[in-house]
Design a protein around this motif. Structure first.
Motif, mmCIF file in Angstrom:
data_model
loop_
_atom_site.group_PDB
_atom_site.id
_atom_site.type_symbol
_atom_site.label_atom_id
_atom_site.label_comp_id
_atom_site.label_asym_id
_atom_site.label_seq_id
_atom_site.Cartn_x
_atom_site.Cartn_y
_atom_site.Cartn_z
ATOM 1 N N TYR B 68 0.836 -1.205 0.000
ATOM 2 C CA TYR B 68 0.000 0.000 0.000
ATOM 3 C C TYR B 68 0.867 1.251 0.000
ATOM 4 O O TYR B 68 0.661 2.182 -0.781
ATOM 5 C CB TYR B 68 -0.895 -0.049 1.235
ATOM 6 N N ILE B 70 4.013 1.573 -0.896
ATOM 7 C CA ILE B 70 4.847 1.754 -2.087
ATOM 8 C C ILE B 70 4.002 2.238 -3.264
ATOM 9 O O ILE B 70 4.413 3.113 -4.013
ATOM 10 C CB ILE B 70 5.586 0.439 -2.429
ATOM 11 N N THR B 71 2.808 1.685 -3.405
ATOM 12 C CA THR B 71 2.035 2.067 -4.582
ATOM 13 C C THR B 71 1.317 3.397 -4.394
ATOM 14 O O THR B 71 0.988 4.055 -5.374
ATOM 15 C CB THR B 71 0.981 0.998 -4.921
ATOM 16 N N THR B 72 1.038 3.774 -3.156
ATOM 17 C CA THR B 72 0.229 4.977 -2.947
ATOM 18 C C THR B 72 1.071 6.180 -2.573
ATOM 19 O O THR B 72 0.808 7.286 -3.036
ATOM 20 C CB THR B 72 -0.824 4.713 -1.857
ATOM 21 N N GLY B 73 2.073 5.972 -1.757
ATOM 22 C CA GLY B 73 2.933 7.102 -1.387
ATOM 23 C C GLY B 73 3.280 7.058 0.079
ATOM 24 O O GLY B 73 2.548 6.485 0.893
ATOM 25 N N VAL B 74 4.373 7.707 0.413
ATOM 26 C CA VAL B 74 4.828 7.727 1.800
ATOM 27 C C VAL B 74 3.796 8.417 2.688
ATOM 28 O O VAL B 74 3.780 8.228 3.898
ATOM 29 C CB VAL B 74 6.193 8.448 1.893
ATOM 30 N N VAL B 76 0.917 7.772 3.364
ATOM 31 C CA VAL B 76 0.041 6.927 4.183
ATOM 32 C C VAL B 76 0.615 6.781 5.589
ATOM 33 O O VAL B 76 -0.095 6.373 6.498
ATOM 34 C CB VAL B 76 -0.192 5.535 3.555
ATOM 35 N N TRP B 77 1.873 7.130 5.750
ATOM 36 C CA TRP B 77 2.453 7.143 7.082
ATOM 37 C C TRP B 77 2.209 8.500 7.725
ATOM 38 O O TRP B 77 1.779 9.441 7.078
ATOM 39 C CB TRP B 77 3.956 6.866 7.016
#
Lengths: 1072, 472
Positions: B68, B70-74, B76-77
């Protein structure tokens, strides 16, 4: 750099086939059947070799692999189309500038708009205009984005049908001289509109014109007209004024033509020992003007009249203020000394009243100006046509009586913002036919019969008058994207006038010959059309009737005052769907994507509400539910209600993710109290709201990041240097030489910047200019709340408390409290405010560069700290190591995804409407600047594209000669160009005569965090606080300096200088 | 038997000088082989499955979370401006720190001839390798564009890209990858003789082939043993500096920057001490239940526990000293920014984390001064968990509290993790325990050959030992 090609022409007709048979019998099909191999197969025979096969196969394998990885890691598929025929006068990639103007309510901002391949991309001020320095305001800068807004109104049916209907109206009313025809206009200065209005009135004598602005600056004209007895508009000359008193007048922000005022104000604000202006402000809300004040008195808006009267009593002969006593808690000495200072200034003093204040306050201001002899000096009066449009209340009355058959609403959004007691949504429906020219499909168009899309000003021919009366032609740069109409076209059609083409109407109004017209279009203004000041005298007779009805009642805890304020970002709501503006931090609160009930600390405490807590706000039978936000420096028992948010129907941004953005305070606002009202009550609700604020911490913590001095110290370099960190014993030495020092010798130029904090008022024009120039994305409230706004240039705003309050604060150790508790701290009550534009400092020894593992951020030999997006892997270490925290990281694909869908996993995410989500907005981008993808860091580049452009141009000009040094002043960074106060200077610091070198040679020049020895190329000029020694709130040192002094007294074990109240921050050199 | 043996001894040493044996209950050499190999040969116990299934599930969650992210973007953290690093780097440093005990035990204690290491070194080394694997995930995927990670390696390429060797992140890449390679080699080399034992005892064909391949044809000949000992000694020599270098270099990620709270010269030794501290904490956490579950109390004795507690006490005290010294330097250095950072650490919005860290890392190990505490497995187990928590918070304090209020008050912020951060961290536990449980199941959990060598029977001078014909 990707270039967006002009649209490819559609194939002329789509080919359909009627049946399988007809398809089979087509020549192509026959040929297909006849051939053994498909077309093209045999062509390969000759040269289709192993290498080609491998190429094809590897390409398809690579594609298959990319497919498996998912679109997250795939290169986007793009098509380019060449021009079949190159248009004349066109060089691909070379932008052009066209002169035009941004119309405002009571003026216009002359512009030069940059056009790339036929699409406008950047708005710049027109420096050639006689009443402009090329500065603009935040709205003009952001207007380019609204041009490409996918939510713009469009024709519901065929355009021609709508135009025919307009013609029908003209025919219908030509029978009865327009009885029952009413026009509702916005305020404007267009000579053509005035002309058409008169023409229609001649033709339809019974037709009526009304004007409504929720935020109306016409009061300035009305007051001036009343004061001097002829139709005039005041023109305030802040550059001539040395002592200025603002009576709740946010002339540097929310009031009309603030870009002009900022320019003039900054002229007399330039630092000097004795010639600097001094600004007194009496106001309730903390405003941009209040932030710039030398002495600020916080009083409720309703009490400002008492201050005005008290000052008038001191200065105006024969004026008796005994009926209007000073409000409790206001120091009479403040008023007295302020009046004395104004009196000392005489004709170089100026008193101005804000648009929210009633006529009486304006008249008092004119009376004081008259008594000071300032009329005609610091305030001029210029003749203006009086069109005698009636207000919206009159229209409502007429509608209620059933007198209106056809109502034509040109612009505006009355259903959203008309006074609540007019119940406009219902009242409007009382007209049989409602015709609406609107930019959006908004609240008003929902209850209109015929909706016409309005053209953007960059799509339309028109004319406007700037504040000085100079005529400026509004020149379109692009065909209307949705076929929109201008006001002029609609008026001409409904009026059944002979000429219905906006260009011809404008041209006719101007009365210019061919050459003069061309020159006017080229220059961006019609020369020598500025209106002449007229000699007037104040008519004291008007004062008594205006003041007769005045009763001043003080607001209290149970009887709160509310102020309906123009929002710094979305104005009255007209910019609520502009992502740049909605996301730009408010200059005072630093809040984005929201408004709130603004309240003072003490009032919040008395009412028992916490910061960000919801309240029910009741006024005159109406209630609104909204959260509160504590603002330092607010008057007690006063609530600030910024207008323009909470749109029921506004578009993708205004109704972000299907929810209203912010809160709508118009329901509380009645026709009688458009500015402020008393009698509101608050009841807290047990619910918290989450704001997206870009600066959580208010205090500077005594750090010498922003330095302030007093006029006495201007010219004394030690005053500013003394705040430098003491160097280590033996001086500042580097262990090894900076490699950049050797590289520097190779550079032709050395770029540097200086920002004068003394003239910066924090207006955000530079911020939006930077966003527009550098393709900075909008990220949405959720991301801003997480601190991920992308702005390359931000304006830091700090509050500093009185020394006594700060002392209590450090004793209580409130410094270490969490930011969400600072709203309870007492030091915020009467703060001094400082602002500082903050962006990449372009350090010569840049800490970001040494920690990047992949060389993605590097230095060039001209001193620019460059960011190589393609090389960036995204470790984010550079940002952690940046002491100024000016780097911005693309946490998501902000430029490729709708910001409502950032968190959707890539594999399941399907963009809903890619065509209007992205394609239109892409047109607003600057093709000279890379659009960044997710996972890369970005930051201010000093507008490297402009630098390189200028260097290339200079090289072309130089030819074989060695004259390749760019002349000083050729390059203006986007922020510098937009700044109306001319606070930003950029140029070559190699050249000792360049403006930036001179600025850096100023005694006020200092480097932020100089002790890190990163040698920033961006330096600041200290702010000068010009206080009046006799004022009761006089303090010998600016609060920032005082707090710094107290703090540093600690770390140097109290030696030498501490609470120096001798009128100077530490005069002696740095202690050891 | 005992009577004959006793006759040969002149006199027992005084009771207080007698060392507790490293193999309890006078277990015989044959018993040791049986006891260790049994773990891999017996029916899979229920507790193993109860631990393994959730571990695999969490490992799956880790995969989902990383996919998730890697495909969506940092994004999400939870990390943001100004704290551009959050749980990603905290977890990286934490796991790397845990990975320190293994190599310390296997290399340094080997060189110092600390015989007690034999009982715990195998499991500790396995823990090291798996912890470094967990750690390695974070720097690899926390970057914005994971697919360009290879730019951090000096791989010749047509773009003329070359890493920037001034960046401590580059040093990190080399330090961690070297550490992992050497640790894995060291571990495997040590395993070879023991794998051969399992091979020799294997009953199924698959086992015979698999262990046969893995044991590289080990026959136990003198020449093999001779070469093996040399190789082991060399590897121990190579590993020893790595124990000090890895965490020193990880600490330089912070120390090289100019952020107050990071920019400090005390970091390398302080990080190494902290790493050993946390490593031993984790070894205790793992081995205390294991010795019970695998019935290996005679091989991992209370003496081992006691000694490890003492190491924890020593390193924990160094860490405590470092905390105090940081404060002293912040005051003594006279830099107001530095001083503010440390005051803010302890008394600012994140003060709770500082006090949690201080309590866990400084106060907890002080209990190990008392022998009765060191002898109580339950208390030691609980205290070891406090050490793990404390060391996680140490990294939290360093990364987050330094970043959240730095030079310009305008950019101060407050960091909060997201659910993705938390699940990713928990997911690495899944990965760690999956690997560890597989290790328990398929490899000898104790270095059989080495333990045998420290039994009395292996000592030619011992009454029961060697050539004099002891018991087998």
């Amino acid at each position: 750099m990707k270039t967006i090609p002009p649209p490819c022409p559609e194939p002329e007709t789509t080919k359909y086939f009627r049946s399988i048979e007809s398809l089979e019998n087509s020549p192509e099909a026959r040929a297909w059947v006849d051939r053994e191999f498909p077309a093209g197969a045999s062509e390969n025979e000759g040269d289709f070799n192993r290498r080609d096969f491998m190429k094809l196969m590897s390409a398809s394998m690579a594609l298959a692999g990319a497919g498996i990885l998912g679109s997250g890691c795939r290169k986007p598929e793009q098509h380019i189309y060449p021009f079949a025929k190159l248009p004349d006068d066109y060089v691909h990639g070379v932008s052009k500038f066209y002169a035009t103007a941004f119309p405002t309510r009571n003026g216009a901002i002359p512009l030069l708009v940059k056009s790339h391949e036929g699409r406008p991309t950047k708005v710049e001020g027109n420096p050639e205009h006689p009443d402009s320095n090329g500065g603009t305001d935040v709205f003009a800068q952001a207007s380019i984005l609204s041009l490409y807004d996918p939510d713009r109104a469009q024709f519901n049916g065929p355009r021609e049908a709508a135009l025919t209907k307009l013609g029908d109206i003209a025919t219908k009313f030509s029978a009865n001289q327009g009885a029952g025809l009413a026009f509702l206009l916005e305020r404007g200065t267009s000579p053509s509109r005035n002309r058409l209005q008169l023409a229609i009135q001649q033709k339809f004598s019974a037709a009526k014109f009304y004007a409504y602005e929720p935020v109306d600056f016409d009061i300035h004209r009305q007051a001036a007209t009343t004061a001097v007895g002829r139709s005039v508009t005041p023109y305030f000359k802040y550059d001539q004024a040395k002592a200025i008193l603002s009576l709740d007048c946010d002339f540097l922000g929310g009031d009309g033509e603030s870009h002009l005022n900022m320019r003039d104000f900054s002229k007399s604000r330039r630092a000097s020992k004795d010639a600097m202006n001094r600004l007194y402000v009496a106001e309730a809300l903390m405003s941009q003007t209040g932030m710039s004040a030398d002495h600020r008195l916080r009083v409720p808006s309703s009490q400002v009249i008492a201050i005005a009267a008290a000052i008038a009593a001191k200065l105006v002969a024969g004026f008796d203020a005994s009926k209007i006593p000073l409000p409790a808690g206001v120091d009479a000495k403040w008023v007295e000394e302020c009046a004395n200072d104004l009196k000392a200034g005489g004709a170089t003093s100026l008193v101005v009243a804000g648009y929210r204040q009633p006529l009486a306050v304006h008249l008092l201001a004119h009376a004081i100006n008259g008594a000071l002899g300032a009329l005609g000096k610091t305030v001029e009066f210029r003749e203006t046509p009086d069109l005698k449009e009636q207000g919206i209340a009159a229209l409502a009355e007429s509608l209620n009586k059933g007198e209106v058959d056809t109502l034509v609403i040109l612009g505006g959004n009355p259903v959203y913002n008309a006074p609540a007691d007019l119940n406009w949504a219902v009242t409007q429906r009382k007209a049989k036919t409602v015709v609406r020219l609107g930019y959006y499909e908004d609240e008003t168009s929902a209850v209109a019969d015929l909706n016409l899309p309005a053209a953007h000003y960059l799509e339309s021919w028109g004319d406007v008058k700037t504040a000085d009366g100079t005529t400026v032609i509004v020149q379109p740069l692009i065909q209307p994207l949705f076929g929109g109409l201008t006001e002029l076209e609609v008026l001409a059609r409904i009026g059944g006038l002979a000429e219905m083409d906006a260009y011809k109407i404008t041209r006719e109004t101007s009365g210019l010959g061919e050459e003069a017209w061309k020159k006017a279009l080229h220059d961006g203004f019609v020369a020598n059309t500025a209106s002449k000041p007229v000699a007037v005298t104040f008519n004291p007779a008007v004062l008594a009737p205006a003041l007769a009805s005045v009763t001043v009642s003080a607001p209290s805890k149970e009887n709160l005052e509310v102020i309906f304020a123009r929002d710094y970002s979305v104005d009255d709501g007209r910019w609520a769907n502009n992502g740049w503006l909605v996301e730009v931090p408010d200059p005072v609160t630093k809040m984005t994507w929201d408004n709130a009930v603004l309240v003072s600390r003490k009032t919040a405490e008395e009412l028992g509400v916490k910061n960000t807590q919801f309240v029910e706000l009741a006024l005159a039978g109406k209630t609104v539910r909204a959260p509160v936000w504590v603002v330092p420096g607010m008057a007690n028992h006063t609530l600030g209600l910024p207008l323009g948010f909470g749109r029921a129907k506004g578009g993708r941004i205004a109704n972000f993710n299907g929810k209203q953005v912010g809160f709508d305070f118009y329901p509380l606002r009645n026709a009688a109290n458009q500015g402020f009202a008393i009698g509101a009550k608050i009841s807290p609700v047990a619910e918290q709201y989450s704001f997206a604020c870009t600066q959580d911490h208010w205090s500077l913590e005594g750090r010498p990041i922003i330095r302030e001095i007093i006029p006495k110290q201007v010219g004394d370099p030690k005053a500013v240097e003394a705040m430098d960190f003491p160097p280590p014993p033996g001086g500042n030495q580097s262990l090894y030489p900076n490699p950049f020092d050797a590289i520097k010798a190779k550079g032709l130029h050395q770029w540097g910047m200086a920002i004068d904090l003394n003239t910066c008022v924090g207006c955000n024009a530079c911020v939006i200019a930077c966003q527009s120039e550098n393709n900075v994305p909008v990220v949405g409230k959720d991301q801003v709340r997480r601190g991920r706004e992308m702005l390359w240039l931000r304006i830091d705003r700090y509050f500093t408390g009185t020394p006594a309050a700060e002392k209590i604060r450090s004793e209580k150790n409130e410094v270490l409290q969490p930011d969400w508790d600072q709203y309870k701290q007492t030091w915020i009550d009467d703060p001094q405010v400082v602002t500082q534009p903050m962006m990449c400092q372009h350090c010569e020894a840049a800490p970001c560069e040494s920690v990047c593992p992949v060389n993605a951020t590097v230095h060039d030999e001209e001193g620019l700290n460059l960011m190589v997006y393609n090389r960036c892997v995204g470790t984010r270490y550079c940002s952690n190591n940046c002491p100024w925290k000016v780097r911005r990281f693309n946490y998501f694909d902000y430029t490729k995804r709708p910001i409502t869908n950032l968190y959707k996993p890539t594999l399941t995410f399907k963009p809903t409407k890619p065509e209007d989500e992205f394609e239109l907005l892409k047109l607003a981008r600057n093709p000279d600047v890379t659009v960044r993808m997710r996972g890369v860091m970005e930051k201010c580049t000093f507008c490297v594209q402009r630098i390189e452009g200028a260097k290339i141009a200079q090289k072309v000009k130089a030819g074989q000669s060695a004259d390749v040094i760019v002349r000083d002043g050729t390059i203006k960074t986007a922020c510098q160009q937009a700044c109306p106060a001319e606070s930003i200077t950029f140029g070559d610091i190699n050249d000792p005569k360049s403006a930036v070198s001179l600025a850096k040679a100023d005694s006020r020049n200092y480097t932020t965090l100089e002790f890190l020895y990163t040698k920033p190329r961006l330096t600041y000029l200290a702010r000068v606080r010009n206080q009046n020694e006799k004022m009761p709130d006089y303090h010998p040192m600016p609060f920032t300096s005082q707090v710094y002094s107290d703090h540093s007294g600690g770390h140097e074990s109290g030696g030498g200088h501490g609470g120096g109240t001798n009128g100077a921050p530490k005069k002696e050199g740095a202690p050891h | 038997m005992a009577s004959t043996a006793n006759k040969l001894v002149l006199q027992d040493p005084p009771r207080e000088l007698e060392r507790e044996p490293l193999v309890a209950n006078h277990r015989s050499i044959g018993w040791i082989s049986d006891a260790v190999c049994r773990v891999t040969e017996d029916k899979v116990p229920l507790w193993w499955w109860l631990a393994f299934v959730p571990s695999v599930i969490f490992m799956g969650i880790l995969g989902l979370m990383l996919g998730y992210q890697i495909t969506t973007g940092v994004g999400v953290w939870g990390n943001h401006h100004p704290e551009m690093w959050g749980w990603d780097i905290i977890n990286f440093v934490w796991w790397i720190g845990i990975g320190h005990a293994g190599t310390l035990i296997s290399a340094i204690l080997f060189l110092l001839r600390q015989k007690w290491r034999t009982g715990v070194n195998r499991a500790a080394e396995a823990m090291t390798i798996f912890a470094v694997m967990c750690a390695g995930i974070f720097p690899a995927v926390h970057v914005g564009r994971v697919w360009y990670d290879w730019w951090l390696f000096p791989i010749p390429n047509p773009y003329n890209l070359w890493p920037q060797f001034r960046s401590p992140l580059m040093w990190d890449v080399f330090a961690v990858s070297t550490y992992f390679t050497v640790s894995a080699l060291f571990w495997y080399v040590g395993l070879v003789p023991d794998l051969a034992i399992i091979r020799d005892r294997a009953k199924t064909k698959i086992k015979k082939i698999a262990y046969g391949l893995l044991s590289l044809g080990w026959s136990g000949s003198n020449r093999h043993w001779s070469n093996y000992e040399k190789c082991y000694l060399i590897l121990a020599g190579v590993s020893t500096p790595l124990v000090l270098s890895v965490h020193s270099i990880v600490s330089l990620d912070f120390a090289v920057s100019q952020l107050p709270g990071w920019h400090t010269t005390i970091f390398p030794p302080y990080f190494v001490a902290g790493a050993i501290f946390s490593g031993f904490g984790m070894v205790l956490t793992l081995l205390l239940p294991l010795r019970k579950l695998l019935k290996l109390e005679d091989l991992i004795t209370m003496r081992h526990v006691d000694l490890m507690c003492k190491v924890t006490l020593a390193t924990g005290s160094i860490v405590g000293y470092a905390y105090c010294m940081e404060f002293f330097i912040a005051w003594y250095g006279g830099n107001p920014y530095e001083r503010f950072t440390f005051m803010n650490r302890a008394f600012g919005p994140y003060g709770w984390s500082y006090f949690l860290m201080f309590a866990c890392n400084v106060i907890t190990p002080q209990f190990f001064w008392f022998k009765w505490i060191r002898q109580n497995v339950w208390v030691v187990f609980i205290l070891s968990i406090f050490v793990n928590i404390g060391m996680w918070f140490e990294r939290f304090v360093i990364v987050v509290t330094s970043l959240h209020r730095d030079f310009l008050p305008s950019s101060w912020g407050y960091y909060k993790p997201t659910i993705v951060d938390i699940m990713t961290y928990l997911g690495t536990f899944g990965l760690f325990f999956t690997l560890f449980l597989l290790f328990l199941r398929f490899a000898p959990v104790i270095a059989i050959g080495e333990v045998k060598a420290i039994t009395p029977y292996a000592d030619p001078h011992h009454p029961l030992g060697g050539a004099k014909g002891g018991h087998h």
